[in-house]
Write an enzyme that holds these catalytic residues in place. Structure first.
Site, PDB file in Angstrom:
ATOM      1  N   PHE A   1      15.105   3.369  16.053  1.00  0.00           N
ATOM      2  CA  PHE A   1      16.172   2.598  15.432  1.00  0.00           C
ATOM      3  C   PHE A   1      16.596   1.481  16.398  1.00  0.00           C
ATOM      4  O   PHE A   1      16.730   1.726  17.593  1.00  0.00           O
ATOM      5  CB  PHE A   1      17.350   3.531  15.141  1.00  0.00           C
ATOM      6  CG  PHE A   1      18.394   2.947  14.259  1.00  0.00           C
ATOM      7  CD1 PHE A   1      18.205   2.860  12.890  1.00  0.00           C
ATOM      8  CD2 PHE A   1      19.592   2.498  14.796  1.00  0.00           C
ATOM      9  CE1 PHE A   1      19.183   2.329  12.075  1.00  0.00           C
ATOM     10  CE2 PHE A   1      20.576   1.958  13.978  1.00  0.00           C
ATOM     11  CZ  PHE A   1      20.377   1.872  12.617  1.00  0.00           C
TER      12      PHE A   1
ATOM     13  N   ASP B   1      16.708  11.646  19.798  1.00  0.00           N
ATOM     14  CA  ASP B   1      17.734  11.250  18.847  1.00  0.00           C
ATOM     15  C   ASP B   1      17.464  11.992  17.537  1.00  0.00           C
ATOM     16  O   ASP B   1      16.382  11.881  16.954  1.00  0.00           O
ATOM     17  CB  ASP B   1      17.685   9.725  18.639  1.00  0.00           C
ATOM     18  CG  ASP B   1      18.871   9.223  17.824  1.00  0.00           C
ATOM     19  OD1 ASP B   1      19.350   9.976  16.953  1.00  0.00           O
ATOM     20  OD2 ASP B   1      19.307   8.084  18.052  1.00  0.00           O
TER      21      ASP B   1
ATOM     22  N   TYR C   1      27.273  11.472  10.110  1.00  0.00           N
ATOM     23  CA  TYR C   1      27.615  10.918   8.785  1.00  0.00           C
ATOM     24  C   TYR C   1      26.400  10.832   7.870  1.00  0.00           C
ATOM     25  O   TYR C   1      26.519  10.432   6.734  1.00  0.00           O
ATOM     26  CB  TYR C   1      28.267   9.531   8.926  1.00  0.00           C
ATOM     27  CG  TYR C   1      27.517   8.574   9.827  1.00  0.00           C
ATOM     28  CD1 TYR C   1      26.405   7.894   9.363  1.00  0.00           C
ATOM     29  CD2 TYR C   1      27.919   8.383  11.146  1.00  0.00           C
ATOM     30  CE1 TYR C   1      25.703   7.043  10.200  1.00  0.00           C
ATOM     31  CE2 TYR C   1      27.219   7.522  11.983  1.00  0.00           C
ATOM     32  CZ  TYR C   1      26.111   6.858  11.502  1.00  0.00           C
ATOM     33  OH  TYR C   1      25.419   6.017  12.320  1.00  0.00           O
ATOM     34  N   LYS C   2      25.210  11.189   8.374  1.00  0.00           N
ATOM     35  CA  LYS C   2      24.009  11.176   7.531  1.00  0.00           C
ATOM     36  C   LYS C   2      23.889  12.541   6.848  1.00  0.00           C
ATOM     37  O   LYS C   2      24.744  12.866   6.034  1.00  0.00           O
ATOM     38  CB  LYS C   2      22.797  10.770   8.370  1.00  0.00           C
ATOM     39  CG  LYS C   2      22.913   9.307   8.841  1.00  0.00           C
ATOM     40  CD  LYS C   2      21.836   8.845   9.798  1.00  0.00           C
ATOM     41  CE  LYS C   2      22.070   7.379  10.183  1.00  0.00           C
ATOM     42  NZ  LYS C   2      21.337   6.962  11.371  1.00  0.00           N
TER      43      LYS C   2
ATOM     44  N   ARG D   1      13.233   3.479   0.092  1.00  0.00           N
ATOM     45  CA  ARG D   1      13.455   4.694   0.873  1.00  0.00           C
ATOM     46  C   ARG D   1      14.288   5.692   0.070  1.00  0.00           C
ATOM     47  O   ARG D   1      15.331   5.330  -0.481  1.00  0.00           O
ATOM     48  CB  ARG D   1      14.186   4.308   2.162  1.00  0.00           C
ATOM     49  CG  ARG D   1      14.201   5.366   3.220  1.00  0.00           C
ATOM     50  CD  ARG D   1      14.820   4.829   4.489  1.00  0.00           C
ATOM     51  NE  ARG D   1      16.268   4.682   4.346  1.00  0.00           N
ATOM     52  CZ  ARG D   1      17.131   4.734   5.353  1.00  0.00           C
ATOM     53  NH1 ARG D   1      16.687   4.913   6.580  1.00  0.00           N
ATOM     54  NH2 ARG D   1      18.422   4.582   5.161  1.00  0.00           N
TER      55      ARG D   1
HETATM   56  C1  LIG Z   1      21.911   5.801  12.163  1.00  0.00           C
HETATM   57  C2  LIG Z   1      21.345   5.663  13.525  1.00  0.00           C
HETATM   58  C3  LIG Z   1      22.087   5.089  14.570  1.00  0.00           C
HETATM   59  C4  LIG Z   1      23.456   4.508  14.351  1.00  0.00           C
HETATM   60  O1  LIG Z   1      24.233   4.531  15.507  1.00  0.00           O
HETATM   61  P1  LIG Z   1      25.828   4.401  15.398  1.00  0.00           P
HETATM   62  O2  LIG Z   1      26.269   4.157  16.775  1.00  0.00           O
HETATM   63  O3  LIG Z   1      26.326   5.692  14.802  1.00  0.00           O
HETATM   64  O4  LIG Z   1      26.138   3.267  14.478  1.00  0.00           O
HETATM   65  C5  LIG Z   1      21.521   5.054  15.842  1.00  0.00           C
HETATM   66  N1  LIG Z   1      20.286   5.552  16.061  1.00  0.00           N
HETATM   67  C6  LIG Z   1      19.543   6.103  15.077  1.00  0.00           C
HETATM   68  C7  LIG Z   1      18.183   6.640  15.385  1.00  0.00           C
HETATM   69  C8  LIG Z   1      20.037   6.144  13.771  1.00  0.00           C
HETATM   70  O5  LIG Z   1      19.291   6.646  12.794  1.00  0.00           O
END
Ligand SMILES: *Cc1c(COP(=O)(O)O)cnc(C)c1O
Length: 395
Positions: free
Chosen positions: A113, A182, A207-208, A354
């Site tokens: 990400f 992660d 939150y996912k 997706r």
């Molecule tokens: C959703 C996601 C994030 C988002 O990070 P926030 O700091 O919560 O906005 C970061 N890394 C990954 C791999 C994600 O899927």
């Protein structure tokens, strides 16, 4: 036996909607609103500052962390909540890097990400480390003896491809490096086993698939073998050994508590605690089995009803998380047409449709409806209407 009909009833899902975007923002558990209202009324309003002790606000980041630990194969007292995932990536990566003095290479992959890569770039600039980014398939071959930290997101947010956590962890450690995993698209989606894999650090958001609500706090796990040695770079007072001694000199708290930074988001944690109630009694092997059944059924349905779309996710469920991505040259307009008909997934540039399958609330009926709706849109060419091509600012 996990009762998935009961977990589904626990969510507020708008009528007529098939929600396949729980991998981006989970829906609201019905009792979360009452829980937050009660927290505001009974704790904030009623207790004022005494809430820190009487309502347990101070211990809440650890208490909630213990409930998440069970879902990711971690032990009690090993997970703590707070901040956002991007910040927790920084905390974990900087601590891991500092545990490998004399080495300066961070390895990640191009499927990670962007925020994780941005954080690593900033940390590299600050510390003189080097970030190497390779294709996801090339990670194993890129593990070299100069590696300090292997930083990966287990499940790719675009394709759903799942890395072999145990295998890559062993390979990295064999080269003398540490691992940061992660779990943003793993926690609550697949059967994660951090202790079994012998991982070093892990982080994730809530939150996912965990349904903690927009802006819900992140979590961090540190393997107990490092927890008293890891030095947090963001040394906040809540991670101090004695926060209320107000000592001007920093001394880290023992164990995972040192990864706390500042005041926890107590209201957000109340919503998350309510969301975690839905996970009570959910067997993670059963969750994974349901996820595989749903994604396999969706892929089979799309293959027979929509031969023109290309599967962008691995076909083998062992190599896949709980989402399925499809390629279509007009993916943006096709997704707009799907949303218009009540099937909510999302679009990722340049050409990905997706679909996230969250076993707690998605079932075979959602799979059938998504396949039938997609097939109808493609057959009719009904995505090709001007209103589906107007690209609003995509966030
Ligand atoms: C959703 C996601 C994030 C988002 O990070 P926030 O700091 O919560 O906005 C970061 N890394 C990954 C791999 C994600 O899927």
């Amino acid at each position: 036996m996990t009762d998935f009909a009961a977990t589904r009833r626990a969510f507020h899902l708008p009528d007529g909607i098939t929600y396949l975007d729980g991998n981006s923002l989970g829906p609201m558990p019905r009792h979360a609103a009452d829980r937050v209202a009660a927290m505001m009324r009974d704790e904030w309003a009623g207790m004022l500052i005494t809430g820190w002790n009487r309502a347990g606000w101070y211990d809440q980041p650890r208490r909630v962390g213990d409930r998440i630990a069970r879902l990711i194969g971690a032990g009690e007292g090993q997970v703590v909540m707070g901040d956002t995932l991007s910040i927790k990536v920084f905390q974990a990566l900087s601590a891991a890097l500092a545990l490998r003095p004399g080495r300066r290479v961070i390895l990640s992959d191009s499927g990670n990400f962007p925020s994780d890569l941005y954080v690593a770039q900033g940390l590299a600039r600050m510390t003189g480390a080097e970030l190497r980014v390779v294709a996801p398939e090339d990670v194993a071959a890129a593990i070299t003896p100069d590696l300090a930290v292997l930083m990966l997101t287990e499940v790719d947010y675009r394709t759903g491809r799942r890395h072999d956590m145990a295998g890559l962890t062993a390979a990295a450690q064999g080269a003398g490096a540490l691992t940061v995993w992660d779990l943003a698209h793993s926690a609550g989606a697949v059967d994660v086993d951090l202790l079994g894999a012998g991982a070093d650090f892990a982080v994730g958001c809530t939150y996912k698939y965990l349904n903690g609500g927009p802006g819900a706090p992140a979590f961090i796990w540190v393997n107990p073998r490092h927890a008293d040695a890891a030095q947090p770079v963001l040394q906040g007072w809540m991670g101090h050994a004695a926060p209320f001694a107000f000592d001007p000199a920093y001394a880290p708290a023992p164990g995972i508590e040192r990864m706390r930074v500042g005041t926890p988001p107590v209201i957000a944690l109340a919503a998350l605690e309510a969301a975690l109630d839905v996970w009570e009694g959910v067997d993670m092997a059963a969750l994974r089995a349901r996820s595989v059944a749903l994604t396999q059924a969706f892929i089979a349905g799309v293959r027979s009803a929509c031969p023109e779309v290309v599967l962008a996710s691995p076909g083998d469920p062992a190599l896949r998380g709980s989402q399925v991505s499809l390629r279509h040259p007009q993916a943006y307009a096709v997704m707009q047409a799907l949303i218009d008909r009540g099937v909510i997934g999302d679009f990722r540039a340049p050409d990905l449709l997706r679909f996230g399958f969250a076993p707690l609330f998605n079932g075979p009926d959602d799979v059938d409806r998504a396949v039938a709706t997609l097939a109808a849109i493609l057959r009719e060419g009904s995505w090709d209407q001007p209103r589906f091509h107007q690209r609003a600012a995509v966030t």
